[in-house]
Motif scaffolding. Structure first.
Motif, mmCIF file in Angstrom:
data_model
loop_
_atom_site.group_PDB
_atom_site.id
_atom_site.type_symbol
_atom_site.label_atom_id
_atom_site.label_comp_id
_atom_site.label_asym_id
_atom_site.label_seq_id
_atom_site.Cartn_x
_atom_site.Cartn_y
_atom_site.Cartn_z
ATOM 1 N N UNK A 11 0.851 -1.191 -0.094
ATOM 2 C CA UNK A 11 -0.010 -0.008 0.007
ATOM 3 C C UNK A 11 0.633 1.271 -0.048
ATOM 4 N N UNK A 12 2.139 1.124 0.183
ATOM 5 C CA UNK A 12 2.988 2.250 0.220
ATOM 6 C C UNK A 12 3.139 2.717 -1.246
ATOM 7 N N UNK A 13 3.418 4.117 -1.196
ATOM 8 C CA UNK A 13 3.838 4.702 -2.486
ATOM 9 C C UNK A 13 4.959 4.937 -3.003
ATOM 10 N N UNK A 14 5.292 4.888 -4.161
ATOM 11 C CA UNK A 14 6.576 4.565 -4.674
ATOM 12 C C UNK A 14 7.442 6.023 -4.563
ATOM 13 N N UNK A 15 8.374 6.028 -3.962
ATOM 14 C CA UNK A 15 9.009 7.114 -3.798
ATOM 15 C C UNK A 15 9.433 7.993 -5.083
ATOM 16 N N UNK A 16 9.333 9.397 -4.870
ATOM 17 C CA UNK A 16 9.740 10.361 -6.144
ATOM 18 C C UNK A 16 10.843 10.021 -6.720
ATOM 19 N N UNK A 17 11.895 9.772 -5.685
ATOM 20 C CA UNK A 17 13.153 9.638 -6.163
ATOM 21 C C UNK A 17 13.399 8.195 -7.146
ATOM 22 N N UNK A 18 12.717 7.248 -6.946
ATOM 23 C CA UNK A 18 12.632 6.020 -7.434
ATOM 24 C C UNK A 18 12.023 6.230 -8.856
ATOM 25 N N UNK A 19 10.828 6.735 -8.894
ATOM 26 C CA UNK A 19 9.979 7.100 -10.095
ATOM 27 C C UNK A 19 11.031 7.881 -10.955
ATOM 28 N N UNK A 67 14.326 7.787 -11.137
ATOM 29 C CA UNK A 67 15.504 6.935 -11.941
ATOM 30 C C UNK A 67 14.771 5.880 -12.791
ATOM 31 N N UNK A 68 13.638 5.598 -12.536
ATOM 32 C CA UNK A 68 12.775 4.733 -13.815
ATOM 33 C C UNK A 68 12.648 5.380 -14.950
ATOM 34 N N UNK A 69 12.251 6.809 -14.589
ATOM 35 C CA UNK A 69 12.106 7.353 -16.037
ATOM 36 C C UNK A 69 13.473 7.798 -16.868
ATOM 37 N N UNK A 70 14.469 8.068 -15.960
ATOM 38 C CA UNK A 70 15.791 8.124 -16.413
ATOM 39 C C UNK A 70 16.183 6.983 -17.190
ATOM 40 N N UNK A 71 15.908 5.733 -16.678
ATOM 41 C CA UNK A 71 16.369 4.278 -17.221
ATOM 42 C C UNK A 71 15.393 4.292 -18.583
ATOM 43 N N UNK A 72 14.410 4.630 -18.611
ATOM 44 C CA UNK A 72 13.570 4.394 -19.722
ATOM 45 C C UNK A 72 14.143 5.427 -20.941
ATOM 46 N N UNK A 73 14.396 6.774 -20.501
ATOM 47 C CA UNK A 73 15.017 7.558 -21.617
ATOM 48 C C UNK A 73 16.316 6.924 -22.080
ATOM 49 N N UNK A 74 17.111 6.470 -21.333
ATOM 50 C CA UNK A 74 18.369 5.988 -21.598
ATOM 51 C C UNK A 74 18.196 4.787 -22.565
#
Length: 67
Positions: free
Chosen positions: A40-48, A50-57
């Motif tokens: 039920x915990x949200x995903x931290x903004x820092x992790x999101x 990082x995932x966006x940077x990975x997708x972009x890379x």
């Protein structure tokens, strides 16, 4: 050894502690509560981020490979 044990699995074996069924029930319930809390915990903004940077890379790597 299996990750899931039944009472039949531990009869006659002395290689570990014997947990009675009532104890396994309590452990199972507590683990489920912990899992539900984490789920039920949200995903931290820092992790999101990082995932966006990975997708972009990955997109950039795919574009450079196509050339």
């Amino acid at each position: 050894m299996s990750d899931f044990q039944t009472d039949d699995d531990i009869v006659g074996k002395a290689d570990g502690p014997v947990v009675p069924a009532s104890g396994r029930t309590v452990i199972s319930r507590k683990l489920r509560e912990l899992y539900d809390t984490v789920q039920d915990e949200g995903i931290p903004d820092k992790f999101l981020d990082l995932l966006e940077k990975l997708d972009e890379a990955e997109r950039n790597a795919g574009t450079s490979e196509a050339r």
